[in-house]
Write an enzyme that holds these catalytic residues in place. Structure first.
Site, PDB file in Angstrom:
ATOM      1  N   SER A  65       0.795   6.832  -1.164  1.00 16.20           N
ATOM      2  CA  SER A  65       0.759   5.428  -0.719  1.00 16.20           C
ATOM      3  C   SER A  65       2.075   4.910  -0.159  1.00 16.20           C
ATOM      4  O   SER A  65       2.097   3.811   0.405  1.00 16.20           O
ATOM      5  CB  SER A  65       0.316   4.524  -1.871  1.00 16.20           C
ATOM      6  OG  SER A  65      -1.064   4.641  -2.042  1.00 16.20           O
ATOM      7  N   LYS A  68       1.914   3.918   3.343  1.00 15.57           N
ATOM      8  CA  LYS A  68       1.336   2.633   3.762  1.00 15.57           C
ATOM      9  C   LYS A  68       2.388   1.737   4.414  1.00 15.57           C
ATOM     10  O   LYS A  68       2.055   0.879   5.230  1.00 15.57           O
ATOM     11  CB  LYS A  68       0.677   1.946   2.557  1.00 15.57           C
ATOM     12  CG  LYS A  68      -0.589   2.695   2.111  1.00 15.57           C
ATOM     13  CD  LYS A  68      -1.163   2.219   0.775  1.00 15.57           C
ATOM     14  CE  LYS A  68      -2.416   3.040   0.438  1.00 15.57           C
ATOM     15  NZ  LYS A  68      -2.883   2.893  -0.938  1.00 15.57           N
ATOM     16  N   TYR A 192      -6.449   8.279   7.279  1.00 12.52           N
ATOM     17  CA  TYR A 192      -5.818   7.785   6.051  1.00 12.52           C
ATOM     18  C   TYR A 192      -5.404   8.941   5.113  1.00 12.52           C
ATOM     19  O   TYR A 192      -4.275   8.986   4.623  1.00 12.52           O
ATOM     20  CB  TYR A 192      -6.781   6.818   5.344  1.00 12.52           C
ATOM     21  CG  TYR A 192      -6.328   6.403   3.977  1.00 12.52           C
ATOM     22  CD1 TYR A 192      -5.250   5.541   3.812  1.00 12.52           C
ATOM     23  CD2 TYR A 192      -6.961   6.890   2.830  1.00 12.52           C
ATOM     24  CE1 TYR A 192      -4.816   5.174   2.544  1.00 12.52           C
ATOM     25  CE2 TYR A 192      -6.544   6.526   1.571  1.00 12.52           C
ATOM     26  CZ  TYR A 192      -5.463   5.672   1.431  1.00 12.52           C
ATOM     27  OH  TYR A 192      -5.033   5.321   0.173  1.00 12.52           O
ATOM     28  N   TYR A 243       0.933  -2.474  -6.754  1.00 16.92           N
ATOM     29  CA  TYR A 243      -0.430  -2.847  -7.197  1.00 16.92           C
ATOM     30  C   TYR A 243      -0.370  -3.922  -8.273  1.00 16.92           C
ATOM     31  O   TYR A 243       0.401  -4.865  -8.151  1.00 16.92           O
ATOM     32  CB  TYR A 243      -1.200  -1.603  -7.685  1.00 16.92           C
ATOM     33  CG  TYR A 243      -0.936  -0.414  -6.808  1.00 16.92           C
ATOM     34  CD1 TYR A 243      -1.359  -0.431  -5.488  1.00 16.92           C
ATOM     35  CD2 TYR A 243      -0.222   0.686  -7.253  1.00 16.92           C
ATOM     36  CE1 TYR A 243      -1.082   0.636  -4.648  1.00 16.92           C
ATOM     37  CE2 TYR A 243       0.053   1.754  -6.420  1.00 16.92           C
ATOM     38  CZ  TYR A 243      -0.384   1.709  -5.123  1.00 16.92           C
ATOM     39  OH  TYR A 243      -0.118   2.746  -4.297  1.00 16.92           O
ATOM     40  N   VAL A 261       0.932   7.734  -5.618  1.00 17.15           N
ATOM     41  CA  VAL A 261       0.474   8.523  -6.771  1.00 17.15           C
ATOM     42  C   VAL A 261       1.064   9.933  -6.804  1.00 17.15           C
ATOM     43  O   VAL A 261       0.870  10.650  -7.785  1.00 17.15           O
ATOM     44  CB  VAL A 261      -1.064   8.636  -6.902  1.00 17.15           C
ATOM     45  CG1 VAL A 261      -1.688   7.352  -7.358  1.00 17.15           C
ATOM     46  CG2 VAL A 261      -1.703   9.176  -5.661  1.00 17.15           C
TER      47      VAL A 261
HETATM   48  N1  GLN Z   1      -1.691   4.941  -4.945  1.00 19.36           N
HETATM   49  C1  GLN Z   1      -1.783   5.912  -4.070  1.00 19.36           C
HETATM   50  O1  GLN Z   1      -0.814   6.587  -3.750  1.00 19.36           O
HETATM   51  C2  GLN Z   1      -3.164   6.169  -3.576  1.00 19.36           C
HETATM   52  C3  GLN Z   1      -3.206   7.091  -2.388  1.00 19.36           C
HETATM   53  C4  GLN Z   1      -4.324   8.073  -2.448  1.00 19.36           C
HETATM   54  N2  GLN Z   1      -4.315   8.862  -1.247  1.00 19.36           N
HETATM   55  C5  GLN Z   1      -5.653   7.385  -2.634  1.00 19.36           C
HETATM   56  O2  GLN Z   1      -6.179   6.903  -1.691  1.00 19.36           O
HETATM   57  O3  GLN Z   1      -6.181   7.308  -3.695  1.00 19.36           O
END
Ligand code: GLN
Length: 314
Positions: A65, A68, A192, A243, A261
């Site tokens: 993420s 992003k 994505y 988050y 993650v």
């Molecule tokens: N929090 C994350 O890093 C989520 C990214 C992961 N690719 C997902 O979509 O679940």
């Protein structure tokens, strides 16, 4: 007086090596479950051009993420403020992969840093092209920011998530029902998942974030985004980058940050530093356990919280 960063990094690396609770490695993406939780790396790129590193700072990890931030930067370059008709700018107070708000809020995700928001951003970046075009553009952008053409996508991680990404499929299909995803869902998710599977080391990630500490400028002098856009991306990182733990991160660390993650966090101290930390074990909110602790210690030792008064002479 400027802080002795070398001594602070040594202290952080020693502290993290001794940590007993290292969190839990993400297992819902099977490929990520294979990563050794004993690792910890940190890198700091400073506004005056230094790069300081500690621990496993040259080991590549899945940025997930954290991508992003770069995807949002690209999407704003394409459609400007029109993006905000399709994605909000408020913390969600929910987990990164939550679907609950989408029905009440007519398929408009709360912000670009939760999965639903990032899927809309990927839809914008797809812009009528094939996923490989959008993915290629993203990779070129990240390589340009990093100044390193070796940055690459880990295809095993992308395939692993494509095979198991049921929640993201649900989110994308749900938003397509509201016409807030405009391309076929498999193409949007292909884009994505590949952006999430970009692999970088702490050294590379800290370098990639420099434009956000430099008011939107690339250190080579080129402009990546306007100063106001850089400030706004940093504001979103502070309010939404972790988050439903974004408030706690602001409270403990006080620096704009975006986690993934894979266990990485990119943190930006405007005018001062671009910092990358990585340790694969996550806390209950899906943010790096030791990465968060390391940034908390760093902020305390350096006084780099954005809520600190400027140093004398600044
Ligand atoms: N929090 C994350 O890093 C989520 C990214 C992961 N690719 C997902 O979509 O679940």
């Amino acid at each position: 007086m400027s802080p002795d960063l070398t001594a602070i990094l040594d202290e952080i690396v020693a502290h993290m090596a001794a940590a007993e609770d290292r969190g839990t490695v993400a297992s819902y993406i099977p490929e990520l479950a294979k990563v050794d939780p004993a690792q910890f790396g940190i890198a700091i790129a400073t506004a005056d051009g230094r790069l300081l590193t500690g621990g496993d700072s040259d080991t590549g990890f899945s940025i997930q993420s954290v991508s992003k931030v770069f995807a949002l930067t690209l999407a704003l370059g394409k459609v400007g403020d029109q993006l905000w008709d399709r994605v909000g700018r408020e913390p969600s107070g929910n987990a990164f992969n939550s679907i609950v708000q989408l029905e009440q809020e007519q398929g408009i995700p709360r912000n670009p840093f939760i999965n639903a928001g990032a899927i809309v951003v990927a839809d914008v970046n797809l812009g009528g092209h094939q996923p490989r075009v959008a993915i290629g553009e993203m990779l070129r952008f990240v390589r340009y920011l990093t100044g390193d053409d070796s940055v690459a996508i880990n295809e095993d991680v992308a395939a692993s998530e494509t095979a198991t990404g049921y929640r993201n499929m649900a989110l994308a299909n749900y938003m397509r029902a509201f016409a807030n995803v405009r391309h076929p869902v498999d193409l949007v998710l292909g884009t994505y998942f590949h952006q999430c599977a970009i692999e970088m080391s702490c050294r590379q990630l800290a370098l990639a974030g420099r434009y956000l500490m430099l008011d939107g400028r690339h250190p080579d002098g080129g402009r990546v985004v306007s100063p106001s856009r850089a400030r706004r991306i940093n504001a979103l990182m502070l309010t939404c980058g972790h988050y439903d733990a974004s408030g706690d991160f602001a409270f403990r660390v006080g620096i704009p940050g975006k986690s993934g993650v894979g266990g990485g966090i990119l943190a930006i101290v405007p005018g001062r530093a671009s910092i990358a930390v990585w340790s694969p074990g996550l806390n209950d909110s899906g943010n790096s356990c030791l990465g968060t602790q390391a940034l908390e210690l760093l902020a305390r030792r350096t006084g780099w919280s954005v809520f600190s008064p400027p140093e004398e002479g600044d």
